[in-house]
Design a protein around this motif. Structure first.
Motif, PDB file in Angstrom:
ATOM      1  N   GLY A  15       1.108  16.285 -11.800  1.00 54.78           N
ATOM      2  CA  GLY A  15      -0.310  16.223 -12.307  1.00 54.78           C
ATOM      3  C   GLY A  15      -0.960  15.075 -13.021  1.00 54.78           C
ATOM      4  O   GLY A  15       0.386  14.138 -12.507  1.00 54.78           O
ATOM      5  N   PRO A  16      -1.844  14.748 -12.657  1.00 59.39           N
ATOM      6  CA  PRO A  16      -2.481  13.239 -13.227  1.00 59.39           C
ATOM      7  C   PRO A  16      -1.468  12.743 -14.437  1.00 59.39           C
ATOM      8  O   PRO A  16      -0.706  13.997 -15.374  1.00 59.39           O
ATOM      9  CB  PRO A  16      -3.585  13.539 -13.486  1.00 59.39           C
ATOM     10  N   MET A  17      -2.248  12.257 -15.175  1.00 61.99           N
ATOM     11  CA  MET A  17      -1.915  11.512 -16.644  1.00 61.99           C
ATOM     12  C   MET A  17      -1.861  12.692 -17.459  1.00 61.99           C
ATOM     13  O   MET A  17      -3.537  12.614 -18.067  1.00 61.99           O
ATOM     14  CB  MET A  17      -2.468  10.311 -16.796  1.00 61.99           C
ATOM     15  N   PHE A  18      -1.851  12.560 -18.795  1.00 55.19           N
ATOM     16  CA  PHE A  18      -1.377  13.828 -20.098  1.00 55.19           C
ATOM     17  C   PHE A  18      -1.811  14.638 -19.679  1.00 55.19           C
ATOM     18  O   PHE A  18      -2.301  16.537 -19.965  1.00 55.19           O
ATOM     19  CB  PHE A  18      -3.408  13.082 -20.777  1.00 55.19           C
ATOM     20  N   SER A  19      -1.109  15.288 -18.402  1.00 56.34           N
ATOM     21  CA  SER A  19      -1.176  16.856 -17.998  1.00 56.34           C
ATOM     22  C   SER A  19      -0.149  17.556 -18.893  1.00 56.34           C
ATOM     23  O   SER A  19       0.023  18.826 -18.319  1.00 56.34           O
ATOM     24  CB  SER A  19      -1.624  17.063 -16.941  1.00 56.34           C
ATOM     25  N   GLY A  20       1.189  17.160 -19.198  1.00 61.58           N
ATOM     26  CA  GLY A  20       2.155  17.600 -20.209  1.00 61.58           C
ATOM     27  C   GLY A  20       3.172  17.973 -18.987  1.00 61.58           C
ATOM     28  O   GLY A  20       4.121  18.799 -19.365  1.00 61.58           O
ATOM     29  N   LYS A  21       3.485  16.741 -18.687  1.00 59.39           N
ATOM     30  CA  LYS A  21       4.439  17.013 -17.259  1.00 59.39           C
ATOM     31  C   LYS A  21       5.681  16.470 -18.048  1.00 59.39           C
ATOM     32  O   LYS A  21       7.002  16.697 -18.308  1.00 59.39           O
ATOM     33  CB  LYS A  21       4.292  15.660 -16.170  1.00 59.39           C
ATOM     34  N   VAL A  55      12.238   9.946 -23.070  1.00 56.80           N
ATOM     35  CA  VAL A  55      11.758  10.524 -22.674  1.00 56.80           C
ATOM     36  C   VAL A  55      10.741  11.400 -23.451  1.00 56.80           C
ATOM     37  O   VAL A  55      10.976  12.229 -24.279  1.00 56.80           O
ATOM     38  CB  VAL A  55      12.040  11.227 -21.264  1.00 56.80           C
ATOM     39  N   ALA A  56       9.473  10.823 -23.785  1.00 59.43           N
ATOM     40  CA  ALA A  56       8.734  11.479 -25.024  1.00 59.43           C
ATOM     41  C   ALA A  56       7.386  11.787 -24.792  1.00 59.43           C
ATOM     42  O   ALA A  56       6.638  10.765 -23.652  1.00 59.43           O
ATOM     43  CB  ALA A  56       7.854   9.928 -25.708  1.00 59.43           C
ATOM     44  N   SER A  57       6.524  12.735 -25.120  1.00 60.09           N
ATOM     45  CA  SER A  57       5.369  13.466 -24.748  1.00 60.09           C
ATOM     46  C   SER A  57       4.661  12.443 -25.320  1.00 60.09           C
ATOM     47  O   SER A  57       4.605  11.575 -26.437  1.00 60.09           O
ATOM     48  CB  SER A  57       5.248  14.856 -25.116  1.00 60.09           C
ATOM     49  N   HIS A  58       2.900  12.700 -25.245  1.00 59.09           N
ATOM     50  CA  HIS A  58       1.936  11.825 -25.393  1.00 59.09           C
ATOM     51  C   HIS A  58       1.728  12.816 -27.074  1.00 59.09           C
ATOM     52  O   HIS A  58       0.990  12.269 -28.046  1.00 59.09           O
ATOM     53  CB  HIS A  58       0.523  12.266 -24.620  1.00 59.09           C
ATOM     54  N   ALA A  59       2.063  13.724 -26.950  1.00 57.67           N
ATOM     55  CA  ALA A  59       1.961  14.066 -28.097  1.00 57.67           C
ATOM     56  C   ALA A  59       3.321  14.469 -29.107  1.00 57.67           C
ATOM     57  O   ALA A  59       3.378  14.822 -29.870  1.00 57.67           O
ATOM     58  CB  ALA A  59       2.158  15.946 -28.167  1.00 57.67           C
ATOM     59  N   GLY A  60       4.662  13.356 -28.870  1.00 64.17           N
ATOM     60  CA  GLY A  60       5.327  13.250 -29.421  1.00 64.17           C
ATOM     61  C   GLY A  60       6.295  13.749 -29.882  1.00 64.17           C
ATOM     62  O   GLY A  60       7.676  13.201 -30.394  1.00 64.17           O
ATOM     63  N   ALA A 155      -4.197  17.891 -16.390  1.00 60.46           N
ATOM     64  CA  ALA A 155      -5.072  17.257 -17.538  1.00 60.46           C
ATOM     65  C   ALA A 155      -6.479  17.951 -18.387  1.00 60.46           C
ATOM     66  O   ALA A 155      -7.329  18.917 -17.558  1.00 60.46           O
ATOM     67  CB  ALA A 155      -5.355  16.319 -17.890  1.00 60.46           C
ATOM     68  N   ILE A 156      -7.106  17.195 -19.259  1.00 66.64           N
ATOM     69  CA  ILE A 156      -8.697  17.638 -19.510  1.00 66.64           C
ATOM     70  C   ILE A 156      -9.917  16.561 -18.911  1.00 66.64           C
ATOM     71  O   ILE A 156      -9.227  15.127 -19.857  1.00 66.64           O
ATOM     72  CB  ILE A 156      -8.740  18.261 -20.963  1.00 66.64           C
ATOM     73  N   CYS A 157     -10.390  17.046 -18.337  1.00 66.47           N
ATOM     74  CA  CYS A 157     -11.377  15.284 -17.820  1.00 66.47           C
ATOM     75  C   CYS A 157     -11.827  14.841 -19.326  1.00 66.47           C
ATOM     76  O   CYS A 157     -12.561  15.567 -19.899  1.00 66.47           O
ATOM     77  CB  CYS A 157     -12.567  15.746 -17.031  1.00 66.47           C
ATOM     78  N   GLU A 192      -6.994   6.879 -17.686  1.00 68.38           N
ATOM     79  CA  GLU A 192      -7.728   8.851 -18.300  1.00 68.38           C
ATOM     80  C   GLU A 192      -8.139   9.574 -17.630  1.00 68.38           C
ATOM     81  O   GLU A 192      -8.104   9.286 -16.611  1.00 68.38           O
ATOM     82  CB  GLU A 192      -9.644   8.618 -19.216  1.00 68.38           C
ATOM     83  N   ALA A 193      -7.651  10.744 -17.588  1.00 70.60           N
ATOM     84  CA  ALA A 193      -7.789  12.088 -16.859  1.00 70.60           C
ATOM     85  C   ALA A 193      -8.920  12.589 -16.555  1.00 70.60           C
ATOM     86  O   ALA A 193      -9.828  12.398 -17.629  1.00 70.60           O
ATOM     87  CB  ALA A 193      -7.212  13.131 -17.803  1.00 70.60           C
ATOM     88  N   ARG A 194      -9.320  12.391 -15.655  1.00 69.26           N
ATOM     89  CA  ARG A 194     -10.489  12.876 -15.235  1.00 69.26           C
ATOM     90  C   ARG A 194     -10.044  13.922 -13.429  1.00 69.26           C
ATOM     91  O   ARG A 194      -9.712  14.178 -12.912  1.00 69.26           O
ATOM     92  CB  ARG A 194     -11.552  11.668 -14.083  1.00 69.26           C
TER      93      ARG A 194
HETATM   94  P1  ADP Z   1       1.952  13.804 -18.841  1.00 73.56           P
HETATM   95  O1  ADP Z   1       3.319  13.126 -19.096  1.00 73.56           O
HETATM   96  O2  ADP Z   1       1.832  14.134 -17.779  1.00 73.56           O
HETATM   97  O3  ADP Z   1       1.841  12.158 -19.101  1.00 73.56           O
HETATM   98  P2  ADP Z   1       2.338  14.366 -21.995  1.00 73.56           P
HETATM   99  O4  ADP Z   1       3.478  15.752 -21.621  1.00 73.56           O
HETATM  100  O5  ADP Z   1       2.615  13.262 -21.958  1.00 73.56           O
HETATM  101  O6  ADP Z   1       1.962  14.430 -20.632  1.00 73.56           O
HETATM  102  O7  ADP Z   1       1.349  14.553 -22.754  1.00 73.56           O
HETATM  103  C1  ADP Z   1      -0.052  15.899 -22.683  1.00 73.56           C
HETATM  104  C2  ADP Z   1      -0.320  15.750 -24.522  1.00 73.56           C
HETATM  105  O8  ADP Z   1      -1.360  14.560 -24.741  1.00 73.56           O
HETATM  106  C3  ADP Z   1      -1.554  17.037 -24.507  1.00 73.56           C
HETATM  107  O9  ADP Z   1      -0.453  18.251 -25.111  1.00 73.56           O
HETATM  108  C4  ADP Z   1      -2.170  16.389 -25.479  1.00 73.56           C
HETATM  109  O10 ADP Z   1      -1.601  16.485 -26.596  1.00 73.56           O
HETATM  110  C5  ADP Z   1      -2.352  15.023 -25.270  1.00 73.56           C
HETATM  111  N1  ADP Z   1      -3.598  14.240 -24.376  1.00 73.56           N
HETATM  112  C6  ADP Z   1      -4.371  12.974 -24.353  1.00 73.56           C
HETATM  113  N2  ADP Z   1      -5.462  13.620 -24.033  1.00 73.56           N
HETATM  114  C7  ADP Z   1      -5.309  14.720 -23.156  1.00 73.56           C
HETATM  115  C8  ADP Z   1      -6.312  14.558 -22.213  1.00 73.56           C
HETATM  116  N3  ADP Z   1      -7.421  14.817 -21.639  1.00 73.56           N
HETATM  117  N4  ADP Z   1      -6.301  16.299 -21.424  1.00 73.56           N
HETATM  118  C9  ADP Z   1      -4.805  17.279 -21.574  1.00 73.56           C
HETATM  119  N5  ADP Z   1      -3.923  16.398 -22.869  1.00 73.56           N
HETATM  120  C10 ADP Z   1      -4.549  15.117 -23.201  1.00 73.56           C
END
Ligand code: ADP
Length: 203
Positions: A15-21, A55-60, A155-157, A192-194
């Protein structure tokens, strides 16, 4: 009758960046740990070192991972634990091997993933399916074709709120150009996610 199938297989999360991978990889790995399986997670090193990281997610949320420069480091690390791929009779390989940001590893990651799956390992790979131009990213098409299971996340555009499938690269706040170098030194770069409609490339 016991099945001769050892359960080794390849799962790919894209998926794209911020999709929760990363979140999804962490979720699957955490569940494997709860099931008392042995797990080893890797990710590409940003710098030149081979070291313990996370490995850290954007949500921490995070899990421990070894930062590697390529597939050879992963083979060396698994061999270092006594689990030489050529001699799987020795100390066993981990039950589960996870790799995040797999698109940054070279083509060598494909035979590595296949060797591990054939040796009975559950291989979970997470990475970008598309680059900033929305073109297939490096080794990802190959991995997607060979995987037993593929999960495509959205993700969310940031412009319209629709499901986003693309990673918009911005340089100094402007959409990147098709020919812009992949690495820019000292540039004001962000992503940014689009969705398909709002993903742009400057001419
Ligand atoms: P990835 O590994 O795909 O980049 P992460 O698992 O690191 O994604 O982060 C996903 C989290 O990013 C979501 O659960 C949400 O909290 C946050 N987030 C920030 N911006 C967006 C966005 N535009 N669309 C969806 N999630 C977002």
């Amino acid at each position: 009758l016991k099945s001769p199938y050892h359960g080794g297989h390849l799962e790919v999360i894209v998926g794209p960046m911020f999709s929760g991978k990363s979140e999804e990889l962490i979720r699957r790995v955490t569940r494997a740990v709860i099931a008392r399986q042995s797990v080893q997670v890797f990710k590409p090193a940003i710098d030149d070192r081979y070291h313990v990281s996370a490995v850290a997610s954007h949500a921490g949320r995070q899990v421990q991972a070894v930062a590697v420069r390529g597939a050879a480091d992963i083979r060396a690390h698994l061999a270092g634990e006594g689990a030489l791929l050529s001699d799987p009779g020795e100390t066993p390989l981990p039950d589960v091997v996870g790799i995040d940001e797999v698109q940054f590893l070279g083509e060598d990651v494909v035979p590595l993933a296949l060797d591990l799956a054939s040796a009975g390992v559950r291989v979970i790979l997470a990475g970008l399916d598309l680059d900033f131009r929305a073109e297939p990213f490096g080794c990802m098409p190959d991995l997607l074709a060979r995987a037993e299971s593929v999960e495509k996340l959205t993700a969310i555009c940031t412009v319209c709120g629709a499901p986003a499938t693309r990673s918009q690269r911005l340089i100094g706040g402007q959409p990147a150009r098709l020919g812009d170098p992949v690495l820019l030194v000292g540039a004001q770069e962000s992503y940014e996610a689009r969705c398909r409609v709002h993903h742009e490339l400057r001419r």
